[in-house]
Design a protein around this motif. Sequence first.
Motif, PDB file in Angstrom:
ATOM      1  N   HIS A  18      15.820 -75.536  43.204  1.00  0.00           N
ATOM      2  CA  HIS A  18      16.628 -74.316  43.192  1.00  0.00           C
ATOM      3  C   HIS A  18      18.104 -74.628  43.448  1.00  0.00           C
ATOM      4  N   LEU A  19      18.374 -75.481  44.414  1.00  0.00           N
ATOM      5  CA  LEU A  19      19.762 -75.847  44.669  1.00  0.00           C
ATOM      6  C   LEU A  19      20.376 -76.580  43.481  1.00  0.00           C
ATOM      7  N   HIS A  20      19.573 -77.423  42.850  1.00  0.00           N
ATOM      8  CA  HIS A  20      20.082 -78.186  41.712  1.00  0.00           C
ATOM      9  C   HIS A  20      20.454 -77.292  40.541  1.00  0.00           C
ATOM     10  N   VAL A  21      19.593 -76.322  40.211  1.00  0.00           N
ATOM     11  CA  VAL A  21      19.860 -75.480  39.052  1.00  0.00           C
ATOM     12  C   VAL A  21      20.986 -74.493  39.316  1.00  0.00           C
ATOM     13  N   ARG A  22      21.167 -74.096  40.549  1.00  0.00           N
ATOM     14  CA  ARG A  22      22.194 -73.098  40.856  1.00  0.00           C
ATOM     15  C   ARG A  22      23.581 -73.709  41.050  1.00  0.00           C
ATOM     16  N   PHE A  23      23.660 -74.882  41.652  1.00  0.00           N
ATOM     17  CA  PHE A  23      24.958 -75.390  42.067  1.00  0.00           C
ATOM     18  C   PHE A  23      25.331 -76.754  41.491  1.00  0.00           C
ATOM     19  N   PHE A  24      24.373 -77.576  41.092  1.00  0.00           N
ATOM     20  CA  PHE A  24      24.697 -78.966  40.786  1.00  0.00           C
ATOM     21  C   PHE A  24      24.334 -79.407  39.378  1.00  0.00           C
ATOM     22  N   ASP A  25      23.482 -78.685  38.670  1.00  0.00           N
ATOM     23  CA  ASP A  25      23.046 -79.151  37.349  1.00  0.00           C
ATOM     24  C   ASP A  25      24.215 -79.186  36.373  1.00  0.00           C
ATOM     25  N   HIS A  26      25.052 -78.162  36.372  1.00  0.00           N
ATOM     26  CA  HIS A  26      26.169 -78.112  35.431  1.00  0.00           C
ATOM     27  C   HIS A  26      27.251 -79.126  35.773  1.00  0.00           C
ATOM     28  N   GLY A  48      16.383 -50.852  30.341  1.00  0.00           N
ATOM     29  CA  GLY A  48      17.510 -50.508  29.509  1.00  0.00           C
ATOM     30  C   GLY A  48      18.833 -50.885  30.120  1.00  0.00           C
ATOM     31  N   ALA A  49      18.948 -50.767  31.441  1.00  0.00           N
ATOM     32  CA  ALA A  49      20.222 -51.068  32.087  1.00  0.00           C
ATOM     33  C   ALA A  49      20.404 -52.543  32.364  1.00  0.00           C
ATOM     34  N   SER A  50      19.300 -53.261  32.572  1.00  0.00           N
ATOM     35  CA  SER A  50      19.434 -54.653  32.990  1.00  0.00           C
ATOM     36  C   SER A  50      19.298 -55.633  31.848  1.00  0.00           C
ATOM     37  N   SER A  51      18.744 -55.200  30.690  1.00  0.00           N
ATOM     38  CA  SER A  51      18.505 -56.152  29.616  1.00  0.00           C
ATOM     39  C   SER A  51      19.789 -56.692  29.034  1.00  0.00           C
ATOM     40  N   ALA A  52      20.843 -55.886  29.047  1.00  0.00           N
ATOM     41  CA  ALA A  52      22.096 -56.321  28.438  1.00  0.00           C
ATOM     42  C   ALA A  52      22.969 -57.105  29.400  1.00  0.00           C
ATOM     43  N   THR A  53      22.743 -56.977  30.677  1.00  0.00           N
ATOM     44  CA  THR A  53      23.637 -57.613  31.651  1.00  0.00           C
ATOM     45  C   THR A  53      22.973 -58.723  32.440  1.00  0.00           C
ATOM     46  N   THR A  54      21.653 -58.739  32.504  1.00  0.00           N
ATOM     47  CA  THR A  54      20.953 -59.717  33.326  1.00  0.00           C
ATOM     48  C   THR A  54      20.539 -60.908  32.483  1.00  0.00           C
ATOM     49  N   THR A  55      20.799 -62.089  32.968  1.00  0.00           N
ATOM     50  CA  THR A  55      20.361 -63.309  32.317  1.00  0.00           C
ATOM     51  C   THR A  55      19.498 -64.089  33.287  1.00  0.00           C
ATOM     52  N   THR A  56      18.435 -64.645  32.782  1.00  0.00           N
ATOM     53  CA  THR A  56      17.526 -65.420  33.615  1.00  0.00           C
ATOM     54  C   THR A  56      17.897 -66.884  33.511  1.00  0.00           C
ATOM     55  N   GLN A  57      17.926 -67.546  34.670  1.00  0.00           N
ATOM     56  CA  GLN A  57      18.219 -68.962  34.707  1.00  0.00           C
ATOM     57  C   GLN A  57      16.904 -69.724  34.684  1.00  0.00           C
ATOM     58  N   GLN A  58      16.657 -70.383  33.573  1.00  0.00           N
ATOM     59  CA  GLN A  58      15.453 -71.180  33.430  1.00  0.00           C
ATOM     60  C   GLN A  58      15.864 -72.640  33.354  1.00  0.00           C
ATOM     61  N   THR A  75      18.929 -84.926  39.904  1.00  0.00           N
ATOM     62  CA  THR A  75      17.989 -84.190  40.750  1.00  0.00           C
ATOM     63  C   THR A  75      17.608 -84.984  41.997  1.00  0.00           C
ATOM     64  N   LEU A  76      17.423 -86.295  41.862  1.00  0.00           N
ATOM     65  CA  LEU A  76      17.021 -87.100  43.006  1.00  0.00           C
ATOM     66  C   LEU A  76      18.080 -87.106  44.103  1.00  0.00           C
ATOM     67  N   GLN A  77      19.330 -86.967  43.735  1.00  0.00           N
ATOM     68  CA  GLN A  77      20.376 -86.937  44.746  1.00  0.00           C
ATOM     69  C   GLN A  77      20.309 -85.657  45.579  1.00  0.00           C
ATOM     70  N   VAL A  78      20.073 -84.528  44.914  1.00  0.00           N
ATOM     71  CA  VAL A  78      19.896 -83.271  45.654  1.00  0.00           C
ATOM     72  C   VAL A  78      18.614 -83.329  46.482  1.00  0.00           C
ATOM     73  N   TYR A  79      17.574 -83.904  45.919  1.00  0.00           N
ATOM     74  CA  TYR A  79      16.300 -84.048  46.633  1.00  0.00           C
ATOM     75  C   TYR A  79      16.469 -84.892  47.889  1.00  0.00           C
ATOM     76  N   ALA A  80      17.254 -85.962  47.790  1.00  0.00           N
ATOM     77  CA  ALA A  80      17.498 -86.805  48.960  1.00  0.00           C
ATOM     78  C   ALA A  80      18.249 -86.045  50.044  1.00  0.00           C
ATOM     79  N   ALA A  81      19.199 -85.211  49.651  1.00  0.00           N
ATOM     80  CA  ALA A  81      19.937 -84.428  50.643  1.00  0.00           C
ATOM     81  C   ALA A  81      19.027 -83.432  51.355  1.00  0.00           C
ATOM     82  N   VAL A  82      18.128 -82.790  50.613  1.00  0.00           N
ATOM     83  CA  VAL A  82      17.194 -81.847  51.237  1.00  0.00           C
ATOM     84  C   VAL A  82      16.241 -82.581  52.171  1.00  0.00           C
ATOM     85  N   LEU A  83      15.745 -83.733  51.757  1.00  0.00           N
ATOM     86  CA  LEU A  83      14.856 -84.518  52.617  1.00  0.00           C
ATOM     87  C   LEU A  83      15.560 -84.935  53.905  1.00  0.00           C
TER      88      LEU A  83
END
Length: 309
Positions: A31-39, A144-154, A44-52
Amino acid sequence: MTSLIPTPELREPALAALTLCALSCLALASHLHVRFFDHRGVHTLQVYAAVLAAVAGCGLLVVGPRVLGGSGVGWGLLVSPLLGAAVAPLVAAADTLITRRLGRRAARSAARGPDRGGSRGGAPATAPRARATRPVGQAARLAGASSATTTTQQWTPNRRDTDVALPLGWLVAVGVLEECVFRGTLTGVALTEQGIALRVLILVAATGAFALSHIFFGWAQVAAKLPLSVTALALTLVTGSVLGAIVTHALFNVRIWRYQNTVRGASSSARSTAESAGSARSAGSAPSTRSAGGESRRPSRARGRTVAP
């Protein structure tokens, strides 16, 4: 040094939170990797090491030195590194055996896949139809309100995440931190419990969570890491110290690093050989003409005319 939480009223919730965080280190790192560090191109192993490292530090504060084998007997601290170095080749051999067998089974299943997928009359099997789903209840009112503004992070692990082309220090550090969490923190939490059933449950969960932390590399690697997980747990319980498990895991990761470098070097050499052979074939197949005297003439790029060599 003892635990910084001596009161039972606060100690039990702290142990429960520590156990959940230790079992879900991979999920937290993902979760931390996809939100803050992937871009940013962070592995991934570096973020994993920090969490460990963070979870292992919390284990020292909550449980005390038991997470590092501080309560082990004296001979265990001396013998555990030797035992860890002795069983490391056996663990590596078991890992290789499981990986090869499961790989061959997957290859045979893939080879038989088209035959099984065909229909009885020889006609190709049709692909299953995808069923459309629609939101219901509160989701339907908000669609109807969220389909145009909400994007899912996969996020799914890509080649950069699954490739362990990192410096050797990172791989050794990840192995050491994994042992401090899975065999140190979780084993220390298990030994603080009074019931035998709860102790066994925590130890089994720690063994399975360590194997599942390699899910990015496929289910075959999850099964292949079970011998390492079981052996490291046995070393920790027998010697009373996590040092033997650290030595085993560190030597195991050194083997992986050497194997990856060997495969990468062989691939690069094969690629360079293929490129040189292709350039030689293209140079040898250049068009040529013959003069009246039988001498071969090759097209010259100078002034766009053919000249004698």
